[in-house]
Design an enzyme around this catalytic site. Structure first.
Site, PDB file in Angstrom:
ATOM      1  N   HIS A 159       0.869  -1.186   0.000  1.00  0.00           N
ATOM      2  CA  HIS A 159       0.000   0.000   0.000  1.00  0.00           C
ATOM      3  C   HIS A 159       0.900   1.229   0.000  1.00  0.00           C
ATOM      4  O   HIS A 159       1.762   1.388   0.863  1.00  0.00           O
ATOM      5  CB  HIS A 159      -0.909   0.022   1.226  1.00  0.00           C
ATOM      6  N   CYS A 160       0.685   2.107  -0.992  1.00  0.00           N
ATOM      7  CA  CYS A 160       1.530   3.293  -1.135  1.00  0.00           C
ATOM      8  C   CYS A 160       0.722   4.543  -0.806  1.00  0.00           C
ATOM      9  O   CYS A 160      -0.228   4.879  -1.533  1.00  0.00           O
ATOM     10  CB  CYS A 160       2.067   3.382  -2.565  1.00  0.00           C
ATOM     11  N   PRO A 161       1.065   5.258   0.271  1.00  0.00           N
ATOM     12  CA  PRO A 161       0.317   6.477   0.610  1.00  0.00           C
ATOM     13  C   PRO A 161       0.479   7.581  -0.423  1.00  0.00           C
ATOM     14  O   PRO A 161      -0.402   8.429  -0.567  1.00  0.00           O
ATOM     15  CB  PRO A 161       0.909   6.887   1.961  1.00  0.00           C
ATOM     16  N   ASN A 165      -3.413   4.416  -2.489  1.00  0.00           N
ATOM     17  CA  ASN A 165      -4.025   3.181  -2.965  1.00  0.00           C
ATOM     18  C   ASN A 165      -3.058   2.030  -2.784  1.00  0.00           C
ATOM     19  O   ASN A 165      -1.856   2.239  -2.590  1.00  0.00           O
ATOM     20  CB  ASN A 165      -4.401   3.305  -4.449  1.00  0.00           C
TER      21      ASN A 165
END
Length: 308
Positions: A159-161, A165
């Site tokens: 999960h990449c802030p 997403n």
């Protein structure tokens, strides 16, 4: 993950470049079809702040490059060529960011682990499937639960802030393009900064920019720091993603040292699976597969944006 029934769920996984409804098997549940008709967006405070910051930093870099370095330049073609190149790369980077953020990464429908759904699977005696206790869904092979998205994601990498997403089966291509284009504009900005400092030192600081010398220096120093940090981060992330794709292994699987229960694709097959088909310019085009008509039809249906 699944054991003997894993192939059933592989049949309904999405191809990265196909439209949502085209990639579903006829046995897909109606909830999956409904989900495909809505826009994907994660309502996470930290992620939304990081995504806005990403856009603001790109806009800042574009401002400094355009108004501080290129427009005041006396070399017309130098300004035009570098201005067009930088702005095109910036548009491609932000477009890739948007598609990564607004594309369903491969979410498994919530609450599909019902008795009726299990009966429709027509499992053979002894076949084992796994249910996620957090979102009450049947977990396909290689799916993992994301605590931020609150969903199980097919082939979840992480999960990449910064894109607010998960990076999963259906949006990994756009994430790879995002890291590549950000690395390119960062490198381009650093090169332009080097030329600008050299030009200002050789000539008069008051003539090399429309801004005062102190303001020019501050703006360019901040751009250099931003460019160096972004270049380092995105170049490493780009290399990591390509390595994972070639090895047919997600970051989560690598960190957990999971032994592959699936048949690994060859390196070139992994690239074609993520980017879609044979090598072409479509591989580096973040607009490939985007359908304005489909997006307008979604809007006319009036449903709320799909958020979790």
């Amino acid at each position: 993950t699944m054991q003997s029934s894993g192939h059933r769920f592989r049949d309904v996984e999405h191809h990265p470049l196909l439209a949502d409804n085209e990639s579903y098997d006829s046995s897909s549940s109606s909830s999956e079809a409904d989900m495909a008709e809505r826009v994907w967006f994660i309502r996470d405070g930290c992620g939304m702040v990081c995504a806005i910051m990403t856009w603001l930093l790109v806009v800042y870099a574009d401002f400094v490059v355009t108004f501080v370095m290129l427009l005041p330049s006396k070399d017309f073609w130098y300004s035009v060529i570098n201005g067009v190149l930088f702005n095109c790369l910036a548009v491609l980077a932000l477009s890739s960011h948007l598609r990564t953020m607004l594309t369903d990464p491969g979410a498994v429908p919530k609450g599909n682990a019902t008795k009726e759904y299990m009966d429709n699977l027509q499992l053979k005696p002894g076949e084992v499937i796994y249910k996620c206790p957090k979102c009450c869904s049947i977990k396909p092979e290689r799916a993992h639960h994301c605590s931020i998205c609150k969903r199980c994601i097919r082939k979840m990498d992480h999960h990449c802030p910064w894109v607010n997403n998960c990076v999963g089966e259906k949006n990994q291509r756009f994430f790879v393009l995002f890291t590549m284009y950000i690395a390119l504009i960062s490198a381009h900005a650093l090169v332009l900064c080097g030329f600008q400092f050299f030009s200002c030192v050789r000539g008069q600081w008051t003539e090399c920019s429309d801004f005062s010398p102190p303001v020019t220096v501050i703006l360019m120093i901040f751009l250099c720091l931003e460019g160096f940090l972004f270049l380092t981060f995105t170049a490493v992330m780009f290399g990591t993603q390509i390595h994972s794709i070639c090895n047919d292994e997600t970051e989560i699987e690598r960190l957990k040292s999971e032994k592959p229960t699936w048949e690994r694709r060859l390196r070139w097959e992994g690239m074609k699976s993520v980017f879609g088909g044979q090598p072409s310019l479509l591989w580096i085009n973040p607009f490939a597969g985007f359908r304005i008509r489909r997006l307008l039809l979604r809007g006319k249906k009036g449903g709320p944006e799909f958020s979790v």
